[in-house]
Enzyme design. Sequence first.
Site, PDB file in Angstrom:
ATOM      1  N   HIS A  74      53.852  38.724  31.886  1.00 16.40           N
ATOM      2  CA  HIS A  74      52.698  38.614  30.979  1.00 16.40           C
ATOM      3  C   HIS A  74      52.354  39.978  30.394  1.00 16.40           C
ATOM      4  O   HIS A  74      51.571  40.728  30.981  1.00 16.40           O
ATOM      5  CB  HIS A  74      51.501  38.056  31.743  1.00 16.40           C
ATOM      6  CG  HIS A  74      51.755  36.715  32.366  1.00 16.40           C
ATOM      7  ND1 HIS A  74      52.527  36.554  33.504  1.00 16.40           N
ATOM      8  CD2 HIS A  74      51.361  35.476  31.995  1.00 16.40           C
ATOM      9  CE1 HIS A  74      52.573  35.269  33.809  1.00 16.40           C
ATOM     10  NE2 HIS A  74      51.886  34.587  32.918  1.00 16.40           N
TER      11      HIS A  74
ATOM     12  N   HIS B  89      50.810  36.254  25.465  1.00 12.70           N
ATOM     13  CA  HIS B  89      50.222  36.088  26.803  1.00 12.70           C
ATOM     14  C   HIS B  89      51.256  36.130  27.924  1.00 12.70           C
ATOM     15  O   HIS B  89      51.124  36.936  28.841  1.00 12.70           O
ATOM     16  CB  HIS B  89      49.440  34.760  26.884  1.00 12.70           C
ATOM     17  CG  HIS B  89      49.124  34.350  28.289  1.00 12.70           C
ATOM     18  ND1 HIS B  89      47.943  34.666  28.915  1.00 12.70           N
ATOM     19  CD2 HIS B  89      49.865  33.667  29.210  1.00 12.70           C
ATOM     20  CE1 HIS B  89      47.970  34.197  30.152  1.00 12.70           C
ATOM     21  NE2 HIS B  89      49.117  33.587  30.351  1.00 12.70           N
TER      22      HIS B  89
ATOM     23  N   GLU C 186      31.062  25.891  48.882  1.00 12.96           N
ATOM     24  CA  GLU C 186      32.108  26.038  49.901  1.00 12.96           C
ATOM     25  C   GLU C 186      33.251  26.923  49.425  1.00 12.96           C
ATOM     26  O   GLU C 186      33.819  27.706  50.195  1.00 12.96           O
ATOM     27  CB  GLU C 186      32.664  24.663  50.295  1.00 12.96           C
ATOM     28  CG  GLU C 186      31.680  23.731  50.983  1.00 12.96           C
ATOM     29  CD  GLU C 186      30.811  22.952  50.007  1.00 12.96           C
ATOM     30  OE1 GLU C 186      31.026  23.083  48.772  1.00 12.96           O
ATOM     31  OE2 GLU C 186      29.919  22.215  50.457  1.00 12.96           O
TER      32      GLU C 186
END
Length: 675
Positions: free
Chosen positions: A38, A269, A418
């Site tokens: 990338h 990207h 959580e």
Amino acid sequence: MSSQPATGDVVGGVPHKDLATAIRVLAMDAVEAAKSGHPGMPMGMADVATVLFTQFLKFDPKRPDWADRDRFVLSAGHGSMLIYALLYLTGYEDIDLEQIKKFRQLGARTAGHPEYGMARGIEMTTGPLGQGIATAVGMALAERHLNARFGDTLVDHHTYVIAGDGCLQEGVSHEAASLAGHLGLDRLIVLWDDNSISIDGPTNLSLSEDVKARFVAYGWDVQAVDGHDPAAVAAAIAQAKTTSTPSLIACRTTIGLGAPTKAGKNSSHGSPLGAAEIAGARAAYGWEHGPFEIPAPILDAWRQYGARGAAAAGAWDQRLAAADNSLGAAFKAAQSGDAPAELDTVIAAFKRATSEARPSVATRQASGNVLDAIFDVVPELISGSADLTGSNNTRTKGVVSLQRDKYEGRYIHYGVREHAMAAAMNGMALHGGLIPLSGTFLCFADYSRPAIRLGALMRQRVVHVMTHDSIGLGEDGPTHQPVEHMAALRAIPNLLVFRPADQVETAECWQLALRSKTRPSVLALTRQNLATLRVEHTDENLAAKGAYVLREAEAKGETVAAKVVLLATGSEVEIAVQARDVLQAEGVPTRVVSMPSWELFVEQGEAYQAQVLGGDDVVRVGVEAMVRMGWDRWIGPKGGFVGMPGFGESGPYKELYQHFGITVDGVVAAAKARL
Ligand SMILES: Cc1ncc(C[n+]2csc(CCOP(=O)(O)OP(=O)(O)O)c2C)c(N)n1
């Protein structure tokens, strides 16, 4: 926003632009050589990273483990070449130019995504988006807590994060940012690569909220800057360091900056740019050097920045040496990560008392009792719960809650978050000096699973207390009744999954969890009361073998070869013991094996396993109020299994055990059918 690389100030005789370009070309070249990776993100964030590393980050490449260093987390882990370039340029030994050239190759430290443990200087494994920023919240929390314990002279650092659009879209970052804002973690500074591009294209394909306003609402300080203007970035970071809240700096950048046709587009990207784009980018940067070639003056300048931190590290050494004896010793003990020897004495005494008193107690309560006994013996323990304190029994007697400006507290109210809780625990463990534990229901392990997995991958000691571990929770019904969770957790490599059968085993599992410095643990604990089965005390930790013979097969009071071996975990061990009584009374010599941890049993090797499991001629029956997945390994092709066929039901738990046939009669019948 600039569309060209910044010129910036001349620092150390070398312009900012050249320092940043060194990062950009290394990223382009390494991705090209690897034929994968990338490039866009490191090219876009090179200016911001250069400002951070040359002007703000407190670090010493020669001492990557210096306890009071600033932490840097590359949450946007796909941009791994950014951190590899920084580590190489600033002089970390583990990343040399050869490593950069071997980017993404088997055995290289420069793995596809940054991996903790591969190279010092990488503070955590990133790649699953959002985990970095959420874990960094735990690091920033650890810093504040340890600062409260040890003072400014020993603990006084920042946690910096580079996060992308993807990180801020992931739910875990929302949970974590909300928590960080609530706790006022002012040492946390997030540099957001605000480039409006992700894989599919512009972020407005899927996002229309005002991200900055969202962070303001969380209670963060928010700034926005041109990420290619080094002076603006520096001013923003300097400002962020003065706030009493966490900071988000939205750094407007151009992904793949400098690439002639791919800059600003998703095409930069995640794939090599190609020779033409690379040549064009080099021309745009005014960089006339070949692949992987960093001219000596530029490398030297970077190395000088790297060397600067040694003075601060040395001064800190002196402060540690001058610290009050007990404070200095306590600090070193906390950093060592070794739980004190006294832990073993306390656990042994606790086990002895339990075996004598033989209480009928839920293992969640047993766990709470263990914690009450050990919490002050191990001052590194920091507890909490995701809003289930009374259910999880993680709050020890007299413990103070950790709150904003009350960071000395050792109990964290994570709220109903959580996932962020599990990630923050990883961060605290990675930070060092702490052993985090916290609670939720076992069923909601699914909510924290990505962080549990990452903790296992990073070899971090955190303890996940997960109560209400079966249909034994009763009336809350199948939404809350775990059935596949033991199998799912056992599938995660390097995770210890414990399901203790009584209070003695619970103490043993806690001892093992705290002594496992390179593995996280899950403790699956019951809501319902269980009899004490370990009625004869032994100092030895029997759970350490993962599975052991709890009751031998007998005939006329003598130990004999077993015809039936019942294998069970947790609450079902009691059922197996009662089933053994029935079978023994009918003349069938029956052994009961308690299996609190499959992972540890696997590690004992085949000889011990065969000794415990018996030969091919015995009938084995597995008993666990869970799905069968995984059990065939232990019970063999002819074995029986008494457990859950699928989801549970809502109802009183004793009726549910009857309904699903997880009963003494059910076990006896399963054994007899195979004799
Ligand atoms: C949890 C998770 N989901 C999906 C991915 C795959 N992925 C890697 S990068 C990326 C896009 C990220 O976009 P952004 O953060 O804007 O990075 P940029 O395009 O600016 O480099 C995705 C979807 C991932 N790594 N982690």
